[in-house]
Design a protein around this motif. Structure first.
Motif, PDB file in Angstrom:
ATOM      1  N   UNK A   1     -13.001 -44.101 -11.685  1.00 57.02           N
ATOM      2  CA  UNK A   1     -14.154 -44.985 -11.882  1.00 57.02           C
ATOM      3  C   UNK A   1     -14.592 -45.084 -13.341  1.00 57.02           C
ATOM      4  N   UNK A   2     -13.923 -44.377 -14.218  1.00 56.77           N
ATOM      5  CA  UNK A   2     -14.278 -44.410 -15.629  1.00 56.77           C
ATOM      6  C   UNK A   2     -13.386 -45.385 -16.377  1.00 56.77           C
ATOM      7  N   UNK A   3     -13.922 -45.916 -17.458  1.00 52.61           N
ATOM      8  CA  UNK A   3     -13.142 -46.819 -18.300  1.00 52.61           C
ATOM      9  C   UNK A   3     -13.484 -46.577 -19.768  1.00 52.61           C
ATOM     10  N   UNK A   4     -12.570 -46.998 -20.649  1.00 57.34           N
ATOM     11  CA  UNK A   4     -12.840 -46.975 -22.072  1.00 57.34           C
ATOM     12  C   UNK A   4     -13.115 -45.588 -22.616  1.00 57.34           C
ATOM     13  N   UNK A   5     -14.179 -45.503 -23.439  1.00 57.66           N
ATOM     14  CA  UNK A   5     -14.509 -44.252 -24.108  1.00 57.66           C
ATOM     15  C   UNK A   5     -14.854 -43.153 -23.104  1.00 57.66           C
ATOM     16  N   UNK A   6     -15.535 -43.516 -21.999  1.00 57.19           N
ATOM     17  CA  UNK A   6     -15.903 -42.519 -20.990  1.00 57.19           C
ATOM     18  C   UNK A   6     -14.660 -41.882 -20.386  1.00 57.19           C
ATOM     19  N   UNK A   7     -13.632 -42.685 -20.120  1.00 56.31           N
ATOM     20  CA  UNK A   7     -12.385 -42.153 -19.591  1.00 56.31           C
ATOM     21  C   UNK A   7     -11.707 -41.241 -20.605  1.00 56.31           C
ATOM     22  N   UNK A   8     -11.696 -41.672 -21.870  1.00 54.79           N
ATOM     23  CA  UNK A   8     -11.095 -40.850 -22.914  1.00 54.79           C
ATOM     24  C   UNK A   8     -11.771 -39.500 -23.046  1.00 54.79           C
ATOM     25  N   UNK A   9     -13.101 -39.502 -23.025  1.00 59.40           N
ATOM     26  CA  UNK A   9     -13.843 -38.245 -23.111  1.00 59.40           C
ATOM     27  C   UNK A   9     -13.596 -37.377 -21.884  1.00 59.40           C
ATOM     28  N   UNK A  10     -13.459 -38.021 -20.713  1.00 57.25           N
ATOM     29  CA  UNK A  10     -13.201 -37.259 -19.497  1.00 57.25           C
ATOM     30  C   UNK A  10     -11.865 -36.546 -19.526  1.00 57.25           C
ATOM     31  N   UNK A  11     -10.857 -37.175 -20.146  1.00 64.78           N
ATOM     32  CA  UNK A  11      -9.530 -36.559 -20.182  1.00 64.78           C
ATOM     33  C   UNK A  11      -9.429 -35.425 -21.199  1.00 64.78           C
ATOM     34  N   UNK A  12     -10.412 -35.324 -22.108  1.00 65.35           N
ATOM     35  CA  UNK A  12     -10.384 -34.215 -23.061  1.00 65.35           C
ATOM     36  C   UNK A  12     -10.465 -32.876 -22.335  1.00 65.35           C
ATOM     37  N   UNK A  13     -11.188 -32.860 -21.215  1.00 62.31           N
ATOM     38  CA  UNK A  13     -11.317 -31.621 -20.460  1.00 62.31           C
ATOM     39  C   UNK A  13      -9.964 -31.104 -19.991  1.00 62.31           C
ATOM     40  N   UNK A  14      -9.047 -32.045 -19.707  1.00 62.31           N
ATOM     41  CA  UNK A  14      -7.697 -31.642 -19.298  1.00 62.31           C
ATOM     42  C   UNK A  14      -7.046 -30.811 -20.389  1.00 62.31           C
ATOM     43  N   UNK A  15      -7.221 -31.263 -21.612  1.00 65.02           N
ATOM     44  CA  UNK A  15      -6.606 -30.569 -22.734  1.00 65.02           C
ATOM     45  C   UNK A  15      -7.073 -29.119 -22.794  1.00 65.02           C
ATOM     46  N   UNK A  16      -8.377 -28.911 -22.752  1.00 63.99           N
ATOM     47  CA  UNK A  16      -8.905 -27.556 -22.908  1.00 63.99           C
ATOM     48  C   UNK A  16      -8.521 -26.660 -21.732  1.00 63.99           C
ATOM     49  N   UNK A  17      -8.523 -27.203 -20.525  1.00 64.93           N
ATOM     50  CA  UNK A  17      -8.160 -26.406 -19.356  1.00 64.93           C
ATOM     51  C   UNK A  17      -6.689 -25.990 -19.431  1.00 64.93           C
ATOM     52  N   UNK A  18      -5.818 -26.952 -19.733  1.00 68.96           N
ATOM     53  CA  UNK A  18      -4.379 -26.657 -19.784  1.00 68.96           C
ATOM     54  C   UNK A  18      -4.072 -25.667 -20.896  1.00 68.96           C
ATOM     55  N   UNK A  19      -4.641 -25.895 -22.073  1.00 70.39           N
ATOM     56  CA  UNK A  19      -4.374 -24.998 -23.202  1.00 70.39           C
ATOM     57  C   UNK A  19      -4.859 -23.585 -22.886  1.00 70.39           C
ATOM     58  N   UNK A  20      -6.002 -23.460 -22.212  1.00 70.31           N
ATOM     59  CA  UNK A  20      -6.486 -22.133 -21.832  1.00 70.31           C
ATOM     60  C   UNK A  20      -5.503 -21.444 -20.884  1.00 70.31           C
ATOM     61  N   UNK A  21      -5.000 -22.192 -19.894  1.00 72.68           N
ATOM     62  CA  UNK A  21      -4.085 -21.616 -18.902  1.00 72.68           C
ATOM     63  C   UNK A  21      -2.773 -21.195 -19.552  1.00 72.68           C
ATOM     64  N   UNK A  22      -2.182 -22.067 -20.363  1.00 73.12           N
ATOM     65  CA  UNK A  22      -0.890 -21.733 -20.966  1.00 73.12           C
ATOM     66  C   UNK A  22      -1.033 -20.626 -22.003  1.00 73.12           C
ATOM     67  N   UNK A  23      -2.195 -20.565 -22.660  1.00 74.29           N
ATOM     68  CA  UNK A  23      -2.419 -19.488 -23.620  1.00 74.29           C
ATOM     69  C   UNK A  23      -2.494 -18.140 -22.898  1.00 74.29           C
ATOM     70  N   UNK A  24      -3.146 -18.125 -21.755  1.00 76.99           N
ATOM     71  CA  UNK A  24      -3.199 -16.895 -20.967  1.00 76.99           C
ATOM     72  C   UNK A  24      -1.803 -16.496 -20.489  1.00 76.99           C
ATOM     73  N   UNK A  25      -1.019 -17.482 -20.072  1.00 73.29           N
ATOM     74  CA  UNK A  25       0.351 -17.214 -19.629  1.00 73.29           C
ATOM     75  C   UNK A  25       1.188 -16.665 -20.781  1.00 73.29           C
ATOM     76  N   UNK A  26       0.997 -17.240 -21.961  1.00 71.51           N
ATOM     77  CA  UNK A  26       1.760 -16.790 -23.126  1.00 71.51           C
ATOM     78  C   UNK A  26       1.401 -15.354 -23.502  1.00 71.51           C
ATOM     79  N   UNK A  27       0.120 -15.020 -23.422  1.00 71.40           N
ATOM     80  CA  UNK A  27      -0.307 -13.669 -23.783  1.00 71.40           C
ATOM     81  C   UNK A  27       0.213 -12.619 -22.796  1.00 71.40           C
TER      82      UNK A  27
END
Length: 349
Positions: A126-152
């Motif tokens: 239901x999001x479009x434009x800038x709102x959608x872009x900001x919403x997908x930033x959360x994906x980045x932080x969640x994934x990076x946190x998970x893979x960083x934990x896996x790497x450690x």
């Protein structure tokens, strides 16, 4: 939903910007032939470093094609591309440690990213434009946190090494071999993106991009199309991440930054939205720019300054380039070239 209904509505919404099916496919075929010729020329040299740079471009081209389909054709802005790349790369690590073959590791990394893309698409529908872009930033932080934990928690410090990939009974370890392998991947991605961007599906996607409310009244499954595009583009990013790990020989969570995600947005904006040539040109520019800036800073300010601050100057160059195209050529390099060609033809007449 009939093809004529979608086509009529799409023409009303997008006007002359929508190319006919045969012109889009001809453009994609011309790009494929060009890449084939360039690969033949590049691999005929004996400089492995130059071929490695070209291989980096081919990998980047996969992500640029995915971003162009997502943002240029469908109008979905995403800043989560680095997260999908990380998911695919570390998915490839996981499958590789399970002893799966090279192709299975790449496909597995892509499928893992595709599942993540589907999950992301649900709240983002239901999001479009800038709102959608900001919403997908959360994906980045969640994934990076998970893979960083896996790497450690994985043996080894700082990086996780891939094994060299056995493919068809041989080990792909020479840059020349990688070039032809990656060319095949790019051509598959190009064929997929071109088919989705042409015909009835392409008209539906562009109608969603330009007039989503009209699309929903024309019996176009807007939610289904958005979920499909998120999954497909995420798969391409994931496969690219796994391939990058195999090519470089290692993968680290520190590689996948927000700056990298912004670069993919910039690629399609500078190269040209909704154009496979725009994706390829954007990938070429943003692959070559860091190395060009490194040499420029070294020549002007010295090797020490280039070593210390070369990356910073590269980010500045990215920003200047994007601003210049947004202000001076909002259609990107492809439209700039096409308009220039039309003006030259008009003068000759």
């Amino acid at each position: 939903m009939t093809a004529s209904t979608v086509e009529t509505a799409s023409k009303a919404a997008t006007g002359p910007r929508v190319k006919p099916w045969h012109l889009r496919m001809r453009s994609s075929l011309f790009l494929a032939v060009t890449l084939l010729a360039v690969t033949a020329v590049v691999t005929s040299t004996q400089f492995d470093y130059n071929i490695f740079l070209y291989n980096t471009f081919l990998l980047t081209c996969v992500g640029a094609l995915a971003m162009n389909l997502l943002m240029g054709t469908t109008g979905l802005v995403s800043v989560g591309s680095a997260g999908f790349l990380a998911a695919g790369a570390f998915g490839g690590v996981w499958f590789d440690r399970m002893g799966l073959p090279f192709v299975a590791c790449v496909l597995g990394g892509g499928l893992l990213a595709a599942v993540l893309g589907l999950i992301v698409s649900l709240p983002a529908i239901r999001l479009r434009g800038l709102a959608l872009g900001l919403g997908t930033i959360s994906v980045h932080f969640v994934v990076i946190f998970v893979v960083d934990q896996y790497q450690q928690r994985t043996p080894g410090v700082g990086v996780i090494g891939f094994n060299l990939p056995p493919l068809f009974g041989t080990t792909v370890q020479v840059q020349h071999q990688w070039a032809w392998l990656l060319l095949g991947v790019v051509l598959l991605a190009l064929a997929l993106v071109s088919l989705l961007g042409a015909g009835r599906t392409g008209r539906a996607l562009r109608l969603i991009r330009d007039q989503e409310q009209i699309a929903s009244t024309q019996a176009i499954p807007v939610t289904g199309y958005k979920m499909m595009i998120f999954a497909i583009t995420s798969f391409l990013f994931g496969a690219q991440g796994a391939l990058t790990g195999f090519l470089v020989g290692q993968v680290s969570s520190e590689q996948f930054t927000l700056t990298l995600a912004m670069q993919y947005l910039a690629m399609v904006m500078v190269g040209g939205l909704d154009s496979v040539w725009g994706a390829a040109l954007g990938a070429a520019i943003f692959t070559a720019l860091p190395f060009a800036m490194q040499h420029l800073v070294s020549a002007v300010l010295g090797a020490q300054q280039a070593s210390l601050n070369g990356a910073k100057y590269g980010v500045i160059a990215y920003a200047v380039l994007v601003i210049a195209f947004i202000v001076g050529a909002p259609g990107g390099l492809v439209r700039l070239v096409s308009e220039g060609a039309r003006k030259i033809q008009a003068r000759r007449k």
